[in-house]
Write a protein that holds these residues in place. Structure first.
Motif, PDB file in Angstrom:
ATOM      1  N   ILE A 147      14.081  -3.683  -2.087  1.00 22.73           N
ATOM      2  CA  ILE A 147      14.303  -4.148  -3.462  1.00 22.73           C
ATOM      3  C   ILE A 147      13.264  -3.552  -4.401  1.00 22.73           C
ATOM      4  O   ILE A 147      13.583  -3.025  -5.477  1.00 22.73           O
ATOM      5  N   ALA A 148      11.976  -3.637  -4.013  1.00 21.77           N
ATOM      6  CA  ALA A 148      10.895  -3.164  -4.878  1.00 21.77           C
ATOM      7  C   ALA A 148      10.982  -1.660  -5.111  1.00 21.77           C
ATOM      8  O   ALA A 148      10.819  -1.172  -6.235  1.00 21.77           O
ATOM      9  N   ARG A 149      11.247  -0.914  -4.039  1.00 22.91           N
ATOM     10  CA  ARG A 149      11.338   0.546  -4.181  1.00 22.91           C
ATOM     11  C   ARG A 149      12.477   0.925  -5.129  1.00 22.91           C
ATOM     12  O   ARG A 149      12.335   1.821  -5.959  1.00 22.91           O
ATOM     13  N   ARG A 150      13.615   0.231  -4.994  1.00 26.13           N
ATOM     14  CA  ARG A 150      14.750   0.577  -5.857  1.00 26.13           C
ATOM     15  C   ARG A 150      14.432   0.300  -7.320  1.00 26.13           C
ATOM     16  O   ARG A 150      14.795   1.071  -8.203  1.00 26.13           O
ATOM     17  N   GLU A 151      13.752  -0.798  -7.593  1.00 29.00           N
ATOM     18  CA  GLU A 151      13.409  -1.081  -8.985  1.00 29.00           C
ATOM     19  C   GLU A 151      12.416  -0.054  -9.533  1.00 29.00           C
ATOM     20  O   GLU A 151      12.556   0.433 -10.646  1.00 29.00           O
ATOM     21  N   LEU A 152      11.402   0.282  -8.725  1.00 27.66           N
ATOM     22  CA  LEU A 152      10.392   1.231  -9.190  1.00 27.66           C
ATOM     23  C   LEU A 152      10.988   2.610  -9.415  1.00 27.66           C
ATOM     24  O   LEU A 152      10.565   3.351 -10.312  1.00 27.66           O
ATOM     25  N   GLU A 197       2.305  -4.231  -7.550  1.00 22.98           N
ATOM     26  CA  GLU A 197       2.088  -5.519  -6.905  1.00 22.98           C
ATOM     27  C   GLU A 197       2.952  -6.612  -7.520  1.00 22.98           C
ATOM     28  O   GLU A 197       3.460  -7.496  -6.823  1.00 22.98           O
ATOM     29  N   THR A 198       3.169  -6.552  -8.843  1.00 26.11           N
ATOM     30  CA  THR A 198       4.006  -7.548  -9.515  1.00 26.11           C
ATOM     31  C   THR A 198       5.454  -7.436  -9.073  1.00 26.11           C
ATOM     32  O   THR A 198       6.133  -8.440  -8.821  1.00 26.11           O
ATOM     33  N   VAL A 199       5.946  -6.190  -8.967  1.00 24.26           N
ATOM     34  CA  VAL A 199       7.328  -5.975  -8.535  1.00 24.26           C
ATOM     35  C   VAL A 199       7.524  -6.482  -7.105  1.00 24.26           C
ATOM     36  O   VAL A 199       8.520  -7.142  -6.787  1.00 24.26           O
ATOM     37  N   VAL A 200       6.557  -6.186  -6.230  1.00 25.69           N
ATOM     38  CA  VAL A 200       6.643  -6.676  -4.848  1.00 25.69           C
ATOM     39  C   VAL A 200       6.647  -8.204  -4.819  1.00 25.69           C
ATOM     40  O   VAL A 200       7.444  -8.835  -4.113  1.00 25.69           O
ATOM     41  N   GLY A 201       5.757  -8.811  -5.613  1.00 21.99           N
ATOM     42  CA  GLY A 201       5.692 -10.269  -5.646  1.00 21.99           C
ATOM     43  C   GLY A 201       6.989 -10.896  -6.132  1.00 21.99           C
ATOM     44  O   GLY A 201       7.454 -11.904  -5.595  1.00 21.99           O
ATOM     45  N   GLU A 225       0.918   4.043  -3.010  1.00 24.44           N
ATOM     46  CA  GLU A 225       0.705   5.465  -2.745  1.00 24.44           C
ATOM     47  C   GLU A 225       1.883   6.299  -3.261  1.00 24.44           C
ATOM     48  O   GLU A 225       1.696   7.371  -3.840  1.00 24.44           O
ATOM     49  N   SER A 226       3.096   5.805  -3.068  1.00 21.35           N
ATOM     50  CA  SER A 226       4.286   6.559  -3.476  1.00 21.35           C
ATOM     51  C   SER A 226       4.396   6.677  -4.995  1.00 21.35           C
ATOM     52  O   SER A 226       4.869   7.693  -5.517  1.00 21.35           O
ATOM     53  N   PHE A 227       3.972   5.635  -5.709  1.00 19.30           N
ATOM     54  CA  PHE A 227       4.176   5.607  -7.151  1.00 19.30           C
ATOM     55  C   PHE A 227       2.860   5.676  -7.913  1.00 19.30           C
ATOM     56  O   PHE A 227       2.771   5.237  -9.058  1.00 19.30           O
ATOM     57  N   THR A 228       1.814   6.235  -7.260  1.00 18.59           N
ATOM     58  CA  THR A 228       0.486   6.256  -7.879  1.00 18.59           C
ATOM     59  C   THR A 228       0.450   7.019  -9.194  1.00 18.59           C
ATOM     60  O   THR A 228      -0.343   6.721 -10.078  1.00 18.59           O
ATOM     61  N   ASP A 229       1.347   8.038  -9.343  1.00 22.06           N
ATOM     62  CA  ASP A 229       1.363   8.817 -10.581  1.00 22.06           C
ATOM     63  C   ASP A 229       2.296   8.224 -11.631  1.00 22.06           C
ATOM     64  O   ASP A 229       2.373   8.738 -12.756  1.00 22.06           O
ATOM     65  N   THR A 230       3.011   7.171 -11.273  1.00 22.80           N
ATOM     66  CA  THR A 230       4.012   6.599 -12.183  1.00 22.80           C
ATOM     67  C   THR A 230       3.601   5.244 -12.722  1.00 22.80           C
ATOM     68  O   THR A 230       3.807   4.952 -13.899  1.00 22.80           O
ATOM     69  N   TYR A 231       3.023   4.393 -11.856  1.00 20.94           N
ATOM     70  CA  TYR A 231       2.703   3.029 -12.254  1.00 20.94           C
ATOM     71  C   TYR A 231       1.277   2.677 -11.864  1.00 20.94           C
ATOM     72  O   TYR A 231       0.760   3.167 -10.862  1.00 20.94           O
ATOM     73  N   ASP A 257       0.828  -1.207   0.000  1.00 21.96           N
ATOM     74  CA  ASP A 257       0.000   0.000   0.000  1.00 21.96           C
ATOM     75  C   ASP A 257       0.866   1.264   0.000  1.00 21.96           C
ATOM     76  O   ASP A 257       0.546   2.250  -0.673  1.00 21.96           O
ATOM     77  N   ARG A 258       1.970   1.234   0.760  1.00 21.66           N
ATOM     78  CA  ARG A 258       2.868   2.395   0.780  1.00 21.66           C
ATOM     79  C   ARG A 258       3.464   2.649  -0.598  1.00 21.66           C
ATOM     80  O   ARG A 258       3.548   3.796  -1.064  1.00 21.66           O
ATOM     81  N   LEU A 259       3.888   1.581  -1.250  1.00 17.44           N
ATOM     82  CA  LEU A 259       4.505   1.733  -2.577  1.00 17.44           C
ATOM     83  C   LEU A 259       3.475   2.184  -3.615  1.00 17.44           C
ATOM     84  O   LEU A 259       3.780   3.003  -4.486  1.00 17.44           O
TER      85      LEU A 259
END
Length: 472
Positions: free
Chosen positions: A60-65, A34-38, A22-28, A18-20
């Motif tokens: 890991i997920a944040r760095r990729e996004l 959810e796929t990156v987190v998985g 919210e952080s990347f709502t305008d980008t992805y 949910d945090r990610l």
């Protein structure tokens, strides 16, 4: 021993997702996050120590996004699993050094721990991360094929079919090990005539329908994951006519005066009787289109509203009050002619056929909000709220232990609650619904004030039986 994700880990993964989002709502889109987190989380499958898995996954997920947009601008496409994998290995190397100390500091910040305890914790943390790093660097071990989600069956009000068919809902349920197949039916049909023996849960659109199921099957459990007030959809020319007639009251949120409407119905007022009516001069009675009260919950909710107003703004109670209001409320249904069994039908006609056949149609607020979110609401379509209205509480009745699990999931899972808001439903958390309505420019009341209670289950049944006699 193979590590198994715990309940705390599942909750932590949901929160970081949910945090990610919210952080990347305008980008992805949500699905990408959810796929990156998985993919990041899958790198830790089978690790025996789980305490730091959510921290590592989020990192890991944040760095990729954060890295992916620049690659996308250059036209490169990064496979998600592969990218998460390489990022995981890169992070693992860094975690041997500086980042390990930072992670430990973040975990233990703000706590007064004796020096010896801190030193011991550092050793444990180092062991955890070392295990993760070494297994990340090791070749992947092929494990057993994941089991398919358990398939459960439910019967639901037709207005919830779009929710259960949504691929994002299907995916969210699958992550919880569940696949749901649903059949649509009118809520009163669900309570009275549907064979429930082949279902794991029943999900009508109101408390009274759910109560009837509970009584018939001696069930005490129930869940109310979301709700929706009743509304009346119309068109701007009709709203203007009824504003002049004192029925519609414009404002930030338009209201539909039921008392004034009942006066017009009592005097058999037709559209062409309205002074200055050049927009809709047809020779038929002013009637709100509903579903069939013999089978559908939305019509029963309309009956609850009309009977309340006809009973001097008091909830109908007792045989004398029932008989007193029946003559005035029955004609609201009998004059409609043919009516459909579920709310999906008249609303689809409203969206596609225009104001000719359905100038006024009773709907769930959720239907209008969902249609707006999908670009189906055209200019000139207007949402009004009956004054008073009722809040239709979509109530799930579990018919076995698996059905109970679905009730708990829909009521407590943050992602499913957010997806319900995307489909126009109000949930315990008001923020997602407010965001959906604001983004799609749907004027809705933030707080429902002019709301009444429905009659008791027995009284509503008596009223519905009385209305049914007028059909016969």
């Amino acid at each position: 021993m193979v590590g198994v994700p715990t309940v705390r880990e599942e909750q932590a993964i949901r929160r970081l997702t949910d945090r990610l989002v919210e952080s990347f709502t305008d980008t992805y889109p949500v699905e990408r996050v959810e796929t990156v987190v998985g993919a990041a989380r899958s790198r830790f499958d089978g690790h025996p120590v789980r305490e730091f898995v959510p921290i590592l996954v989020e990192r890991i997920a944040r760095r990729e996004l954060e890295a992916a947009p620049s690659s996308a601008e250059d036209g490169a496409v990064i496979p998600e699993a592969e990218s998460a994998s390489s990022t995981a290995q890169s992070d693992a190397g860094r975690l041997r050094n500086t980042d390990l100390r930072q992670s430990i500091g973040a975990v233990f910040a703000g706590k007064r721990i004796a020096a010896l305890s801190i030193a011991a914790a550092v050793v444990v943390a180092a062991i955890v991360v070392t295990i993760a790093v070494r297994q990340l660097d090791s070749p992947a071990i092929t494990g057993p094929v994941a089991q398919s989600p358990a398939t459960l069956h439910g019967v639901v009000g037709s207005e919830k079919i779009a929710f259960f068919s949504d691929p994002k809902v299907v995916e969210a349920l699958a992550r919880n090990g569940v696949k749901i197949e649903v059949d649509p039916a009118g809520s009163r049909q669900i309570a009275t005539s549907v064979d429930l023996s082949k279902y794991d849960f029943a999900f009508p659109s109101s408390g009274p329908a759910a109560e009837r199921i509970q009584r018939a099957r001696n069930i005490t459990a129930k869940y109310t994951p979301f709700s929706s007030p009743m509304a009346i959809a119309t068109f701007q020319p009709i709203a203007d006519l009824l504003t002049a007639a004192g029925v519609v009251h414009p404002g930030p949120v338009a209201t539909f005066d039921i008392a004034r409407y009942l006066e017009l119905a009592r005097t058999d007022t037709q559209w062409d009787f309205l002074p200055g009516n050049t927009a809709y001069p047809v020779r038929k009675n002013i009637v709100v289109s509903t579903t069939d009260p013999r089978s559908s919950n939305s019509a029963a909710m309309y009956l609850a509203i009309a009977s309340y107003v006809a009973n001097d703004n008091t909830v109908v109670q007792g045989p004398a009050a029932e008989q007193a209001v029946l003559s005035s409320v029955s004609k609201l249904f009998a004059r409609q002619g043919y009516t459909e069994n579920s709310s999906e039908g008249p609303f689809k006609e409203y969206l596609s056929a225009g104001m000719g056949p359905t100038p006024l149609v009773l709907i769930y607020e959720a239907q209008f909000v969902e249609a707006a979110a999908h670009g189906q609401v055209k200019p000139g379509m207007v949402l009004t709220y009956p004054s008073p209205t009722v809040l239709s509480k979509h109530t799930l009745v579990p018919l076995n232990a698996e059905g109970d699990r679905i009730g708990r999931l829909l009521s407590t899972d943050p992602q499913l609650q957010r997806l319900a808001a995307e489909h126009g439903f109000r949930t315990g958390d008001t923020a997602p619904f407010a965001k959906v309505t604001a983004n799609n420019h749907v004027p809705v009341p933030a707080d429902l004030i002019d709301v009444i209670e429905t009659p008791t289950y027995d009284t509503l049944e008596h009223l519905l039986d009385g209305v049914t006699q007028t059909y016969n």
